[in-house]
Design an enzyme around this catalytic site. Structure first.
Site, PDB file in Angstrom:
ATOM      1  N   CYS A  78      11.502   8.663  -9.561  1.00  0.00           N
ATOM      2  CA  CYS A  78      10.060   8.595  -9.331  1.00  0.00           C
ATOM      3  C   CYS A  78       9.647   9.978  -8.848  1.00  0.00           C
ATOM      4  O   CYS A  78      10.388  10.612  -8.085  1.00  0.00           O
ATOM      5  CB  CYS A  78       9.762   7.549  -8.252  1.00  0.00           C
ATOM      6  SG  CYS A  78       8.004   7.397  -7.854  1.00  0.00           S
TER       7      CYS A  78
ATOM      8  N   CYS B 139       3.450   3.638 -10.029  1.00  0.00           N
ATOM      9  CA  CYS B 139       3.629   3.320  -8.620  1.00  0.00           C
ATOM     10  C   CYS B 139       2.337   3.763  -7.947  1.00  0.00           C
ATOM     11  O   CYS B 139       2.034   4.955  -7.899  1.00  0.00           O
ATOM     12  CB  CYS B 139       4.831   4.093  -8.064  1.00  0.00           C
ATOM     13  SG  CYS B 139       5.012   3.944  -6.276  1.00  0.00           S
TER      14      CYS B 139
ATOM     15  N   CYS C 144      -0.510  22.726   0.931  1.00  0.00           N
ATOM     16  CA  CYS C 144      -1.338  22.093  -0.106  1.00  0.00           C
ATOM     17  C   CYS C 144      -2.818  22.443   0.089  1.00  0.00           C
ATOM     18  O   CYS C 144      -3.335  22.395   1.202  1.00  0.00           O
ATOM     19  CB  CYS C 144      -1.140  20.578  -0.073  1.00  0.00           C
ATOM     20  SG  CYS C 144      -2.045  19.740  -1.390  1.00  0.00           S
TER      21      CYS C 144
END
Ligand code: SAM
Ligand code: DTB
Ligand code: SF4
Length: 342
Positions: A141, A201, A66
């Protein structure tokens, strides 16, 4: 003379319905521990079966590499953490993991990707995953980083139930942890998720060196969202060698329990999730977290790249505490439950 409402020792109240000034949240943190626990338990019982815990299983669908610099994260390419970057997982691997999670009793399957933001072509794969996992009868999710409006809409159209995007900490402490995106970027993504009609969330991490006031600041940010998130993960920092936050002074575990209780009080109908860090917290502290109103856990031997308690261990803990796993569709605000109740 009208009856006076029962008041508790120095019981802080929000100044208006649904608004929580930071000092009112801080006053909750400052309550004597037992008082705070009592209030949290009372509120928990008003909205949920206190014996029920939701089991959500995580899978890293795209690991490592990342470009972001989140100081806690083992998946940031710039830190030497031993995590090797991988390509996005094939659909059948994801479905195999989802079926296994369902067989173990999980009702929600959460797929995470180590992206700053997804590219549109990445979403082709994620949409397929969402559709197929939903077809297994599980809630879905995903957590993919920042989203554009049309991307949120695409996920909604694929049937996504929840999007996880954490605020992580208070606005004032944020720049100590992350420099490659700002707090407003996170709020904007959450706005787009909400705007597309996907359930939110969002939570944060404690134990990163923040003060109690800053923990209160995080909770106030979440609680003042209109509406507040349906699901609120409270992570304890997992210290990973190679990340800037490795070696951080340990947080008093009772302070973690307090954070859970304050989240429960300020967001009464949310699923408050006792998230990362359970292995380090141990059984007794986890038990206190459930007493404080946590009613969801990540369930499965792995989080994204770090460890989590073994499934057998969790089963035994729930059994010892007399807690039972939630079956599908019993959320207080779940439209399926509401429709069934009418
Ligand atoms: N890349 C996406 C993003 O950052 O939005 C999604 C995945 S990211 C790993 C999801 C969340 O995991 C982070 O926002 C953070 O709250 C949590 N997290 C990551 N590393 C952690 C750690 N070492 N300890 C506790 N929580 C962590
Ligand atoms: C959340 O709040 N915690 C989860 C999930 N959402 C994606 C991630 C925890 C990650 C812990 C460190 C790791 O294994 O990468
Ligand atoms: Fe990347 Fe997400 Fe980790 Fe930050 S938390 S480095 S955005 S994977």
């Amino acid at each position: 003379m009208s009856a006076q409402p029962i008041t508790f020792h120095a019981c802080p109240k929000p100044i208006a319905a649904d608004t929580w000034p930071v000092d009112a949240v801080l006053a909750l943190f400052d309550l004597p521990f037992n008082e705070l626990m009592l209030r949290a338990q009372q509120i928990h019982r008003e909205h949920f079966d206190p014996a029920e815990v939701e089991l959500a299983t995580l899978l890293s669908i795209k690991t490592g590499g990342c470009p972001e610099d989140c100081g806690y994260c083992p998946q940031a390419a710039r830190y030497d953490t031993g995590v090797t970057a991988q390509k996005i997982l094939p659909l059948d691997t994801v479905l195999e993991a989802a079926r296994a999670a369902r067989a173990e009793g999980a009702t929600r399957f959460c797929m995470g990707a180590a992206w700053r933001e997804p590219k549109d072509r990445d979403l082709d794969h994620v949409e397929e995953m969402v559709r197929e996992v939903k077809a297994l009868g599980m809630e879905t999710c995903v957590t993919l980083g920042m989203l554009a409006e049309h991307q949120a809409q695409r996920l909604k159209d694929a049937g996504l139930d929840y999007y996880n995007h954490n605020l992580d900490t208070a606005p004032e402490f944020y720049e100590n942890i992350i420099s490659t995106r700002d707090y407003q970027d996170r709020l904007d993504t959450l706005g787009r998720v909400r705007g597309a009609g996907i359930k939110v969330c969002s939570g944060g991490i404690v134990g990163m060196g923040e003060t109690r006031l800053q923990r209160a600041g995080l909770i106030a940010q979440l609680a003042n969202m209109e509406p507040y998130p349906e699901s609120v993960p409270i992570n304890h920092l997992v210290q990973v060698p190679g990340t800037p936050l490795y070696g951080q002074d340990a947080l008093d575990p009772l302070e973690f329990v307090r954070t859970i209780a304050v989240a429960r009080i300020t967001m009464p109908k949310a699923r408050v999730r006792l998230s990362a860090g359970r292995r380090q917290l141990g059984d007794a502290v986890q038990a206190m977290c459930f007493m404080a109103g946590a009613n969801s856990i990540f369930y499965g031997d792995k989080l994204l790249v770090t460890g989590n308690p073994e499934v057998e261990e969790d089963r035994a803990l729930l059994e010892r505490l007399g807690l039972k796993a939630k079956h599908a569709h019993t959320d207080a605000r779940c439209e399926v439950t509401q429709a069934a109740a009418q």
